[in-house]
Design a protein around this motif. Structure first.
Motif, mmCIF file in Angstrom:
data_model
loop_
_atom_site.group_PDB
_atom_site.id
_atom_site.type_symbol
_atom_site.label_atom_id
_atom_site.label_comp_id
_atom_site.label_asym_id
_atom_site.label_seq_id
_atom_site.Cartn_x
_atom_site.Cartn_y
_atom_site.Cartn_z
ATOM 1 N N LEU A 18 67.383 -74.505 -27.704
ATOM 2 C CA LEU A 18 68.271 -75.116 -28.865
ATOM 3 C C LEU A 18 68.065 -76.533 -28.742
ATOM 4 O O LEU A 18 67.942 -77.114 -29.939
ATOM 5 N N PHE A 24 70.347 -79.061 -34.635
ATOM 6 C CA PHE A 24 71.388 -78.503 -33.724
ATOM 7 C C PHE A 24 71.813 -79.775 -32.905
ATOM 8 O O PHE A 24 73.024 -79.775 -33.089
ATOM 9 N N CYS A 28 75.892 -80.853 -33.346
ATOM 10 C CA CYS A 28 76.748 -81.114 -31.768
ATOM 11 C C CYS A 28 77.238 -82.803 -31.858
ATOM 12 O O CYS A 28 78.214 -82.933 -31.370
#
Length: 362
Positions: A18, A24, A28
């Protein structure tokens, strides 16, 4: 940091794959910055109140209501943004990317200048702070280092060139004249956001909108397939700035929670200079300097209002606006502070969408 440590283990632990995806890590980074802000803010605000006591000095020539509603509110809330932004970026960005360090250099460098300015305002109880000439020289020096770094990193035909929006792959070669232009972009962006920061929540939301737009731009410019499809210039490695911009959005959201009217803390020059400089640096790396003028059009309007006001008064002795920057003009006309702020947010949103449209309208 997490990318550098964990992605190489993806062959053994599949979930670490990931970390390969910028999208991604951007999400985050946004959430991490928001959480850090929420965790840090209460203690930081208490410390700032204890240390500053009387809060940020209020301009005597400003709107009369500010002497009542904003007196005693601590400043330097930009520290909250910078800490959350830095922690999140260092955790989720690829630290091998020089583009990340260029933007961090400008952000933290301008944050330091703003911190010194705020510190002098508080310690001397004087709204003037750091001498203007010294402040400007520091901003120019940091911007020049960043501009030269960008200039040396980028390859032909991008090095020293200015990309023109709305035209397919069009470049205007500036050669070494690109350096003073780049310095103007970064210094101008920093001071434009600084001028806009005058009402609760006014500056931070347009900054988040601009950061969100440049997160998209950074990702697309740094992706060979997408940049080719959109016929925009491919800048290798610039995609990592999407992570930085995501962290900026998250840190901004966390700050807005405490800066929403009535503000518990002001960002001060510590935040406004740093955030404006950050946007300017991202624009340099992604070759979207002119698009920044569209996306950050609200900041441009605020700056122009000050220039027009000062020029008019010096030449004719008359003022064009009741007060500059522009947001104070509308306050003087009787608009309530939330009305000014929300309407300016709407303008910033429209300009952000206009900036995004330059990616396709070519």
């Amino acid at each position: 940091m997490l990318y550098n440590f964990l992605y190489p283990l993806a062959d053994q632990i599949a979930v670490f794959n990931l970390f390969k995806y910028i999208t991604f890590r951007t999400v985050c980074a946004t959430l991490t910055a928001l959480i850090v802000s929420f965790m840090l803010a209460p203690r930081l605000i208490v410390w700032l109140r204890t240390w500053q006591k009387q809060g940020q000095p209020i301009r005597a020539d400003g709107p009369e209501s500010h002497l009542l509603t904003k007196k005693g509110t601590p400043t330097m809330g930009g520290l909250l943004i910078l800490i959350a932004l830095s922690v999140s970026t260092l955790l989720w960005a690829d630290l091998r990317s020089p583009n990340v360090w260029i933007v961090m250099l400008v952000t933290l460098g301008y944050g330091l200048i703003g911190f010194l300015d705020d510190y002098l305002k508080i310690s001397k109880k004087n709204p003037k702070g750091l001498p203007g000439r010294m402040k400007l020289l520091g901003e120019i020096a940091i911007a020049l280092i960043a501009a030269y770094w960008v200039f040396t990193l980028q390859r032909e035909p991008l090095a020293g060139a200015l990309a023109v929006p709305f035209f397919k792959m069009m470049l205007v070669q500036l050669s070494w004249f690109y350096l003073p232009f780049a310095v103007f972009v970064v210094v101008g962006a920093g001071n434009a956001v600084n001028l806009t920061d005058g009402l609760d929540g006014l500056a931070i939301v347009p900054v988040m909108i601009a950061a969100g737009v440049f997160a998209v731009i950074s990702y697309l410019v740094g992706h060979a397939v997408f940049s080719n499809y959109l016929q925009i210039h491919y800048v290798p490695g610039s995609g990592e700035l999407a992570v930085f911009c995501g962290a900026l959005v998250g840190a901004g959201l966390g700050f807005l929670w405490f800066n929403a009217p009535p503000a518990m803390v002001f960002m001060g020059d510590t935040g406004s200079l740093a955030l404006g400089g950050a946007l300017g640096a991202v624009a340099l790396v992604t070759k979207h300097e002119l698009v920044l003028g569209i996306v950050g059009g609200l900041f441009v309007l605020e700056t122009v209002s000050v220039i027009v006001q000062v020029t008019s008064y010096k030449l004719t002795g008359k003022r064009v606006f009741r007060m500059a920057p522009l947001h104070h003009h509308f306050e003087k006309k009787g608009w309530a502070e939330p009305t000014v702020v929300i309407r300016f947010w709407i303008i910033a949103t429209i300009l952000g969408l206009a900036g995004l449209s330059t990616l396709k309208l070519r």
